[in-house]
Write a protein that holds these residues in place. Structure first.
Motif, PDB file in Angstrom:
ATOM      1  N   VAL A 135       0.600  -1.048   0.094  1.00 17.49           N
ATOM      2  CA  VAL A 135       0.260   0.456  -0.021  1.00 17.49           C
ATOM      3  C   VAL A 135       1.149   1.151   0.286  1.00 17.49           C
ATOM      4  O   VAL A 135       1.435   1.399   1.105  1.00 17.49           O
ATOM      5  N   SER A 136       0.337   1.930  -1.159  1.00 18.13           N
ATOM      6  CA  SER A 136       1.337   3.084  -1.107  1.00 18.13           C
ATOM      7  C   SER A 136       1.051   4.365  -0.726  1.00 18.13           C
ATOM      8  O   SER A 136       0.181   4.421   0.282  1.00 18.13           O
ATOM      9  N   THR A 137       1.655   5.432   0.291  1.00 23.57           N
ATOM     10  CA  THR A 137       1.705   6.901   0.787  1.00 23.57           C
ATOM     11  C   THR A 137       0.517   7.346  -0.007  1.00 23.57           C
ATOM     12  O   THR A 137       0.039   8.705   1.013  1.00 23.57           O
ATOM     13  N   GLN A 138       0.516   6.878  -1.371  1.00 26.64           N
ATOM     14  CA  GLN A 138      -1.072   8.043  -2.002  1.00 26.64           C
ATOM     15  C   GLN A 138      -2.557   7.293  -1.652  1.00 26.64           C
ATOM     16  O   GLN A 138      -3.403   6.797  -2.125  1.00 26.64           O
ATOM     17  N   GLY A 139      -2.020   5.566  -0.813  1.00 32.57           N
ATOM     18  CA  GLY A 139      -3.334   4.513  -0.704  1.00 32.57           C
ATOM     19  C   GLY A 139      -3.815   4.189  -1.696  1.00 32.57           C
ATOM     20  O   GLY A 139      -4.900   2.913  -1.735  1.00 32.57           O
ATOM     21  N   GLN A 256      -3.275   8.185   5.148  1.00 32.92           N
ATOM     22  CA  GLN A 256      -2.699   9.097   5.284  1.00 32.92           C
ATOM     23  C   GLN A 256      -2.065   8.115   6.360  1.00 32.92           C
ATOM     24  O   GLN A 256      -1.130   8.657   7.409  1.00 32.92           O
ATOM     25  N   ARG A 257      -2.539   7.132   7.216  1.00 29.27           N
ATOM     26  CA  ARG A 257      -1.974   5.490   8.102  1.00 29.27           C
ATOM     27  C   ARG A 257      -0.999   5.816   7.231  1.00 29.27           C
ATOM     28  O   ARG A 257      -0.258   5.522   8.116  1.00 29.27           O
ATOM     29  N   VAL A 258      -1.273   5.087   6.404  1.00 28.95           N
ATOM     30  CA  VAL A 258       0.508   4.761   5.658  1.00 28.95           C
ATOM     31  C   VAL A 258       1.330   5.799   5.858  1.00 28.95           C
ATOM     32  O   VAL A 258       2.489   4.703   5.958  1.00 28.95           O
TER      33      VAL A 258
END
Length: 422
Positions: A135-139, A256-258
């Protein structure tokens, strides 16, 4: 590897990013500071076969959720695959955080679409695990690692047997049921099966587990898929239609969570530089450097012996003057992860984990990367790279990120970071 294979030596290494069962991943960048990952297979035959399987999918635009290699080439004299570098974490890394149901539902839908795209080409992934769902930081979710991918019906060796069973290897059902296991674990926040569980036990335990998870749309879909794994497309479409939040809202919340988890993970990451030159077979009769190599080997051996002696002496001193448990219990997890690195005689792809304080803490369970460890054993073998150590004390799990470097002993003093529950 042919002479026409592109040379990847234009990339400058930033260090070893991670080590898997069949390959090492190196973080590299080009002259314009763009970052990539180079996947270099281990030297054994099974690793080379997995490399060629994954290389056969290079550059194919099957589906945007399949993270395939950009190209195949040579790096420092060894075969390598070039991948884009994405910031993010695996689903395995997110599992202890207990994701919201809407996020889990969205991730499952995207993972199912990735599998459906691969299946539409007549291919089974054969290694669907939370560690291979990124899971990327872009969701955005991506399916990784196609080293065991094979056409349907071809005799296949399944990957992690905690998720795949031999009865369904190389079939749609094998991938689908592995996906169900991974997302049930995401609900639980911990592992579900061991590699030794047989199919009959899994069926009963899965139904019991799903009953305990309630009646949400995702749980309902997981139950139907476990019983009818060939209906992945139909059940996934039905699940998507029940979304209450918009896809963009879910993606932003997940991003945001990632991002937070990724930033936290990077604080404990140490990049290990690879050797300047690739390993080579030296002919003593023709190489003028033979004498220097032999001298260098003797020097390194002497330094390793000296380092080990100093480490043993420091351990003896530590045992004589250990701070009290009460004085250390206020430390945060990040501050208290203490790694003592000393040379060992292990191969570069292996490392050792030493746990101290077990007799004082007395944890009820230990896990390394989702697999159980014997809580009565102080030393464990592990691969080089990033790991998650989970310690169960009282009624809760404590998660500790750690990095194991080549030729090193990684020591974690548990009594200093987790107060004992009386």
């Amino acid at each position: 590897m042919t002479d026409e294979a592109p040379q990847f030596d234009r990339f400058q290494s930033l260090g070893l990013w991670a080590t898997g069962g069949m390959a090492d991943l190196f973080l590299v960048h080009d002259s314009e500071e763009r970052r990539y990952l180079l996947k270099v297979p281990h030297e054994d035959e099974s690793s080379r076969r997995a490399f060629e399987r994954e290389a056969s999918l290079c550059g194919k635009a099957i589906h945007p959720t399949l993270l395939l290699a950009l190209s195949k080439g040579v790096w420092q004299g060894r075969p390598a695959l070039l991948f884009p570098f994405l910031e993010g974490v695996t689903l395995h890394g997110l599992i202890p955080g207990l994701l919201p149901q809407e996020s889990l539902r969205s991730l499952f839908a995207h993972a199912a679409k990735a599998l459906l795209a691969l299946h539409s080409r007549g291919l089974a992934h054969n290694d669907v695990t939370p560690a291979n769902l990124f899971v990327s930081t872009q969701g955005q979710l991506f399916l990784l690692d196609f080293g065991l991918t094979a056409p349907f019906g071809e005799e296949s060796q399944p990957g992690n047997l905690a998720y795949h069973d031999c009865d369904h290897a190389g079939l749609v059902a094998g991938d689908t049921r592995a996906l169900v296991i991974g997302f049930v674990e995401a609900f639980r926040g911990s592992g579900l099966f061991s590699k030794a569980d047989d199919a009959g036990d899994r069926d009963q335990r899965m139904m019991n587990e799903l009953d305990q998870l309630g009646q949400s749309p995702l749980v309902h879909a997981l139950r139907k898929l476990w019983q009818n794994p060939e209906k992945l497309d139909e059940i996934t479409e039905s699940l998507i239609s029940t979304h209450k939040a918009t896809e963009e809202e879910i993606r932003q919340a997940l991003a945001q969570r990632v991002q937070s988890h990724y930033d936290w993970e990077q604080k404990s990451r140490t990049l290990v530089q690879p050797p300047d030159e690739p390993p080579a077979t030296i002919n003593p009769s023709s190489s003028p450097r033979t004498g220097w190599n032999a001298s260098r080997f003797v020097l390194l051996a002497a330094l390793a012996t000296l380092g080990l002696s100093l480490a043993l002496w420091s351990i003896l001193l530590w045992q004589q003057d250990e701070p009290s448990l009460e004085a250390e219990s206020a430390r945060t997890v990040t501050e208290a992860i203490t790694m003592q690195l000393v040379p060992t005689a292990k191969a570069a792809s292996r490392a050792r984990l030493v746990l101290r304080g077990l007799e004082r803490l007395r944890p009820s369970a230990l896990e390394l990367d989702g697999l159980p460890l014997n809580p009565d054993t102080t030393q464990h073998a592990l691969t080089v790279g990033n790991h998650i150590l989970r310690v169960h004390v009282g009624d809760r799990w404590h998660e500790l990120p750690l990095f194991a470097a080549p030729d090193r002993l990684t020591t974690v003093n548990l009594s200093r970071i987790l107060p004992k529950d009386d």
